[in-house]
Design a protein around this motif. Structure first.
Motif, PDB file in Angstrom:
ATOM      1  N   TRP A 193       0.863  -1.193   0.000  1.00 29.56           N
ATOM      2  CA  TRP A 193       0.000   0.000   0.000  1.00 29.56           C
ATOM      3  C   TRP A 193       0.889   1.229   0.000  1.00 29.56           C
ATOM      4  CZ3 TRP A 193      -4.733  -1.394  -1.151  1.00 29.56           C
ATOM      5  CH2 TRP A 193      -5.710  -0.388  -1.236  1.00 29.56           C
ATOM      6  N   ASP A 194       0.300   2.419   0.020  1.00 33.75           N
ATOM      7  CA  ASP A 194       1.178   3.599  -0.046  1.00 33.75           C
ATOM      8  C   ASP A 194       1.820   3.929   1.303  1.00 33.75           C
ATOM      9  OD1 ASP A 194      -1.075   4.738   1.084  1.00 33.75           O
ATOM     10  OD2 ASP A 194      -1.336   6.300  -0.448  1.00 33.75           O
ATOM     11  N   TRP A 195       1.591   3.077   2.308  1.00 35.91           N
ATOM     12  CA  TRP A 195       2.306   3.175   3.584  1.00 35.91           C
ATOM     13  C   TRP A 195       2.796   1.819   4.061  1.00 35.91           C
ATOM     14  CZ3 TRP A 195      -0.962  -0.246   5.329  1.00 35.91           C
ATOM     15  CH2 TRP A 195      -2.326  -0.133   4.982  1.00 35.91           C
ATOM     16  N   TRP A 393     -10.569   0.821   8.360  1.00 36.87           N
ATOM     17  CA  TRP A 393     -10.496   1.095   6.921  1.00 36.87           C
ATOM     18  C   TRP A 393     -10.555  -0.199   6.085  1.00 36.87           C
ATOM     19  CZ3 TRP A 393      -5.784  -0.276   4.331  1.00 36.87           C
ATOM     20  CH2 TRP A 393      -5.667   0.200   3.018  1.00 36.87           C
ATOM     21  N   CYS A 422     -10.049   0.969  -2.941  1.00 43.23           N
ATOM     22  CA  CYS A 422      -9.297   1.581  -4.043  1.00 43.23           C
ATOM     23  C   CYS A 422      -9.186   0.675  -5.270  1.00 43.23           C
ATOM     24  CB  CYS A 422      -7.886   1.975  -3.588  1.00 43.23           C
ATOM     25  SG  CYS A 422      -7.870   3.109  -2.208  1.00 43.23           S
ATOM     26  N   ASN A 459     -13.882   1.377   0.578  1.00 46.55           N
ATOM     27  CA  ASN A 459     -13.079   2.595   0.617  1.00 46.55           C
ATOM     28  C   ASN A 459     -12.829   3.122  -0.792  1.00 46.55           C
ATOM     29  OD1 ASN A 459     -11.034   4.518   1.946  1.00 46.55           O
ATOM     30  ND2 ASN A 459      -9.777   3.487   0.405  1.00 46.55           N
ATOM     31  N   GLU A 460     -13.437   4.248  -1.098  1.00 47.62           N
ATOM     32  CA  GLU A 460     -13.143   5.044  -2.296  1.00 47.62           C
ATOM     33  C   GLU A 460     -13.498   4.397  -3.630  1.00 47.62           C
ATOM     34  OE1 GLU A 460      -9.064   6.406  -1.836  1.00 47.62           O
ATOM     35  OE2 GLU A 460      -9.657   7.918  -0.381  1.00 47.62           O
ATOM     36  N   TYR A 537      -6.988  15.475   0.336  1.00 51.25           N
ATOM     37  CA  TYR A 537      -5.525  15.501   0.434  1.00 51.25           C
ATOM     38  C   TYR A 537      -4.999  16.599  -0.484  1.00 51.25           C
ATOM     39  CZ  TYR A 537      -5.993  10.961   2.678  1.00 51.25           C
ATOM     40  OH  TYR A 537      -6.339   9.942   3.540  1.00 51.25           O
ATOM     41  N   TYR A 539      -1.100  18.278  -0.810  1.00 50.22           N
ATOM     42  CA  TYR A 539       0.241  18.374  -0.226  1.00 50.22           C
ATOM     43  C   TYR A 539       0.976  19.631  -0.683  1.00 50.22           C
ATOM     44  CZ  TYR A 539      -0.989  13.489   0.381  1.00 50.22           C
ATOM     45  OH  TYR A 539      -1.651  12.340   0.707  1.00 50.22           O
ATOM     46  N   GLU A 557     -11.393  11.436   5.990  1.00 50.81           N
ATOM     47  CA  GLU A 557      -9.967  11.212   5.719  1.00 50.81           C
ATOM     48  C   GLU A 557      -9.312  12.515   5.308  1.00 50.81           C
ATOM     49  OE1 GLU A 557      -8.419   8.451   2.902  1.00 50.81           O
ATOM     50  OE2 GLU A 557      -9.650   6.804   3.644  1.00 50.81           O
ATOM     51  N   TRP A 660      -6.307  10.842   8.579  1.00 49.10           N
ATOM     52  CA  TRP A 660      -5.605   9.672   8.060  1.00 49.10           C
ATOM     53  C   TRP A 660      -4.175   9.745   8.532  1.00 49.10           C
ATOM     54  CZ3 TRP A 660      -7.243   5.318   5.985  1.00 49.10           C
ATOM     55  CH2 TRP A 660      -6.254   4.434   5.516  1.00 49.10           C
ATOM     56  N   TRP A 671       1.343   8.622   7.070  1.00 49.03           N
ATOM     57  CA  TRP A 671       0.418   9.630   7.594  1.00 49.03           C
ATOM     58  C   TRP A 671       0.115   9.397   9.082  1.00 49.03           C
ATOM     59  CZ3 TRP A 671       0.620   7.418   2.879  1.00 49.03           C
ATOM     60  CH2 TRP A 671       0.481   8.214   1.750  1.00 49.03           C
TER      61      TRP A 671
HETATM   62  C1  BMA Z   1      -6.691   7.319   1.269  1.00 45.98           C
HETATM   63  C2  BMA Z   1      -6.800   5.988   1.958  1.00 45.98           C
HETATM   64  C3  BMA Z   1      -5.676   5.072   1.676  1.00 45.98           C
HETATM   65  C4  BMA Z   1      -4.377   5.785   1.517  1.00 45.98           C
HETATM   66  C5  BMA Z   1      -4.456   7.219   1.948  1.00 45.98           C
HETATM   67  C6  BMA Z   1      -3.207   7.986   1.748  1.00 45.98           C
HETATM   68  O1  BMA Z   1      -7.166   7.299   0.007  1.00 45.98           O
HETATM   69  O2  BMA Z   1      -8.038   5.415   1.718  1.00 45.98           O
HETATM   70  O3  BMA Z   1      -5.965   4.316   0.539  1.00 45.98           O
HETATM   71  O4  BMA Z   1      -3.398   5.117   2.192  1.00 45.98           O
HETATM   72  O5  BMA Z   1      -5.465   7.849   1.263  1.00 45.98           O
HETATM   73  O6  BMA Z   1      -2.887   8.100   0.393  1.00 45.98           O
END
Ligand code: BMA
Length: 796
Positions: A193-195, A393, A422, A459-460, A537, A539, A557, A660, A671
């Motif tokens: 995943w991204d983390w 999540w 996702c 989720n999403e 989000y 950044y 989130e 998040w 995060w």
């Molecule tokens: C959201 C979450 C995760 C992800 C996070 C940070 O979309 O649902 O999928 O880790 O953002 O990018």
């Protein structure tokens, strides 16, 4: 008398003569043999457990989290492992009508044999499997569980889904993960995943046992409270699911007793052969005062001891001891004066509650390492930071029972996603059947927990279709929309409604709630601030500038990354890794451009560290990313909290902020506000303040300084703010009584487990006492030796 005769008759016809009453349970936990596909690696491993942790504990591999080992050990997940053992049946098999082999959780694709006979196959980590082994079990048995690599299985499933592809194919390269995770019902983030790293585990991750019984057997037992307004009375629905093996109906007597509520009721029940349920409605004695369960910060988490006794005849008696909780939950979506759209907030026991908290991800790549102590520590840290809620999540796992038990006790409300994230998902028959069994099981397993306030489909995934994340040509879109509705509405929602009417269900997060339903479950813009929840989000914009944030109904989130502390990283790295641009630092960063985004954001308000000593430079940079993260999320959360009571240009009435993310799965930039192992980052200390029940929020708008008093308390209170404000030209200055101001004061005691009462603060007083709460015994000398003190002044 008539009833007793009936029971005796039922026993005489249904059960084996001379057989004992009650079920016999034999655990298969403990040491098993593990073997690789070609037999070249053979070792002992614990059940519950997985191949990775077994190899590590036997010293056959290093710590999988060390440096680049996630890549080095990819071979483990590519192989097909077998778990096996012999076991003696500790009871006389011939005396039992039915013997089952029960897996509470098996990860994931496996064929199960007992004495060389295939007794079952599995394909879903989230399901509970029960296989009838009555005809194969002997006195001495040999059990084998042949796993197929999750990676190979997912690839094969994707290949055989010929009609159309179901994206995404693979994660972005920066995640160094595996492909087609959406084709396997397994923890979605286990393919990276991204983390988080890619560790697609194999193993028996939950309890496994043999259950033998006659007559009937209790499989599920659940409690659901409800409040009948017209009668002004609480009632409790007690549902019991039985497997009846007697050839004739089983008549029983069930007594429910809640002594503290002076409530005792007895019912006569009848169960036909096969799987059947008994649903009893227990009306709570009106003269007893029922104390409701409240979220943390709003009242007590009262639960009542309750005993349910099933007398199913012939001495077959089951007693269930449980806690009965009473609370109501409503998701309120109704028009708001002065604002187009609908509200989106939770009413608990009739009271609107602002949701404060974060998002929960799996606490480890290897679930068997998630100990009770670890859960307690992280969840205690949640309420210690004035949070009242977490979202479990949808890319992780439905958490273990103890997680929800602790949340019940601590008053942490849970927004429970179903495990889809996702991605788009297939809906062919086998897949759907597996999902249906999973959802039915999980709702039954979890629905007695008062902490759970919402079921949420995924989720999403609504956003993924609405925003066409996977670049699907418009003329091909219809099939994906049909699949989406089939999965989250026609199957998951249908099951949730059948199994649990006491909680709301939404199809996705983010969603527009009722508006999404109106738009046939897929809104044009699921991020619409006038409806439902949003994820946000950004950044690049300056995070101190509150005008960049969406004035949403509910922020489920939002977040910014930071690096975990040096002492946490040190355990999984070596000297050459200790710089911001090392291969290691790049390797652990799974979010494209993440390391640069942190520096960019920090650079908007702080000078970036320049120290000539590379180690000091690395530590200073880590510290500054934590300062940046804490400050950004403070600004954003304070914006959401102060937007609670206002509508500006039709937007506002914000009733939730879940940043998040709460916790980490390994030692890497992310995060999270809690590091892997539970150590508090600066953000977590900040959360304690920005989630405080009473919060003064100061902000500037068009040259005017506003101070909002935000309160989560149930009654009004008058406050005086302890600062003098003076105007100097265009500027406003807070004059505080201090001689020297030290910003972002940071106490760090390395690997010593524990937390401070405050940290990362602006030091304005001459003298401030900071308390450290150790989580393990520690001496003053050890603390003195480990203590390092940093402030913003020290890094320049
Ligand atoms: C959201 C979450 C995760 C992800 C996070 C940070 O979309 O649902 O999928 O880790 O953002 O990018």
């Amino acid at each position: 008398m008539l009833l007793l005769l009936l029971l005796a008759a039922c026993w005489g016809r249904g059960a084996l003569p001379g057989s004992p009453p009650g079920p016999a349970v034999h655990s298969l936990r403990g040491s098993w043999w593990l073997g690789s596909g070609n037999g070249s690696v053979v070792l002992r491993g614990d059940v519950p457990g997985c191949v990775h942790t077994a190899l590590f504990r036997q010293g056959l591999i290093q710590d999988p989290y060390y440096r680049f080992n996630d890549l080095t050990y990819r071979w483990i997940s590519l192989d097909n492992w077998t778990y096996s053992r012999t076991f003696k049946t500790p009871f006389d098999v011939s005396k039992w009508q039915k013997v089952n082999l029960v897996f509470e959780g098996i990860d994931t694709v496996a064929q199960i044999l007992i004495n060389n006979v295939t007794v079952g196959r599995t394909d879903n980590m989230f399901n509970r499997y029960s296989f009838d082994i009555t005809s194969v079990i002997k006195e001495v048995n040999f059990i084998e569980v042949h796993f197929l690599s999750a990676i190979s299985y997912a690839a094969e499933q994707s290949r055989s889904h010929r009609a159309y592809s179901v994206p995404p194919q693979c994660p972005p390269p920066v995640q160094k993960g595996e492909c087609h995770v959406n084709f396997i019902r397994k923890e979605q983030c286990s393919f990276s995943w991204d983390w988080g790293p890619s560790f697609p585990t194999q193993g028996i991750w939950k309890d496994v046992r043999i259950e033998a019984y006659n007559l009937c057997h209790l499989i599920y037992f659940t409690l659901t409270p409800s409040y009948v307004k017209s009668a002004q009375q609480w009632s409790l629905e007690v549902e019991s699911v039985f497997d009846v093996v007697s050839s004739k109906p089983v008549v029983g007597l069930v007594t429910v007793n809640i002594p503290k509520l002076q409530t005792q009721q007895t019912y006569t029940t009848e169960l036909p052969p096969g799987e059947g349920r008994i649903v009893l409605l227990v009306n709570i004695n009106k003269s007893a005062t029922v104390q409701t369960w409240w979220p943390s910060g709003h009242g007590n988490q009262t639960g009542y001891d309750m005993t349910t006794t099933f007398n199913m005849g012939a001495g077959y008696k089951i007693q269930k001891f449980s806690k009965a909780y009473f609370r109501t939950v409503e998701l309120v979506e109704e028009p708001i004066p002065g604002s187009p759209g609908l509200s989106f907030y939770f009413r608990i026991n009739g009271l609107p509650i602002f949701i404060k908290g974060s998002n929960w991800i799996p606490a480890d790549s290897f679930q068997d390492r998630v100990s009770s102590d670890m859960l307690k520590r992280i969840l205690q840290s949640t309420v210690d930071a004035n949070m009242n809620a977490l979202r479990v999540w949808g890319g992780g796992v439905y958490e273990q029972d103890e997680f929800y038990d602790i949340c019940d006790e601590l008053g942490i409300m849970i927004w429970q996603d179903f495990m889809f994230a996702c991605a788009l998902y297939p809906t062919d028959q086998n897949y759907l059947e597996s999902v249906r069994a999973e959802v039915t099981h999980q709702v039954k397993r979890l629905k007695s927990h008062p902490c759970i306030i919402l079921w949420s489909g995924n989720n999403e995934n609504e956003a993924a279709i609405a925003g066409n994340w996977f670049a699907i040509p418009q003329d091909k879109m219809k099939v994906y929309i049909l699949d989406y509705v089939k999965l989250y509405v026609k199957n998951i929602q249908e099951i949730v409604i059948a199994e649990d009417k006491s909680r709301p269900y939404i199809t996705s997060s983010p969603t527009n709630g009722k508006e999404s339903v109106k738009e046939r479950w897929l809104s044009q813009n699921p991020y619409d601030t006038h409806y439902g929840d949003t994820h946000f989000y950004d950044y690049l914009s300056d995070c101190w500038n509150w005008t960049v944030y969406p004035k949403t109904r509910f922020a489920s989130e939002y977040g910014f990354q930071s690096w975990p502390s040096f002492s946490t990283l040190e355990k999984v790295s070596s000297t050459e890794d200790w710089s911001y641009k090392s291969n290691f630092s790049l390797h652990r960063q799974h979010h494209a451009a993440g390391n640069n985004q942190m520096l960019h954001q920090a650079g908007l308000h702080f000078k970036l560290p320049q120290n000539a000593d590379p180690l000091k430079l690395f530590k200073d940079t880590i510290y500054l990313t934590q300062v940046m993260q804490a400050q950004c999320i403070k600004a954003e959360t304070e914006f959401y909290r102060r937007s609670r009571s206002e509508i500006i240009n039709g937007e506002g009435h914000t009733m939730g902020s879940l940043y998040w993310q709460l916790n980490d799965i390994w030692q890497a930039p992310s995060w999270a506000s809690l590091e892997y192992g539970g150590k508090w980052k600066m953000l977590h200390y900040f959360a304690q303040h920005f989630f405080a029940p009473l919060l003064p929020v100061g902000y500037e708008d068009d040259g005017v300084l506003y101070i909002y008093g935000v309160s989560d308390l149930h009654s009004d209170c008058e406050l005086t703010l302890q600062a003098t404000i003076s105007q100097q030209g265009d500027l406003y200055a807070f004059v505080l009584q201090t001689t020297a101001v030290t910003p972002f004061v940071w106490l760090d005691v390395g690997n010593i487990q524990g937390r401070f009462n405050d940290n990362g603060f602006l030091m304005t007083e001459k003298r401030k006492v900071v308390v450290f709460y150790p989580w393990e015994p520690v001496s003053i000398e050890e603390l003195e030796k480990s203590l390092s003190l940093t402030s913003l002044m020290d890094i320049y």
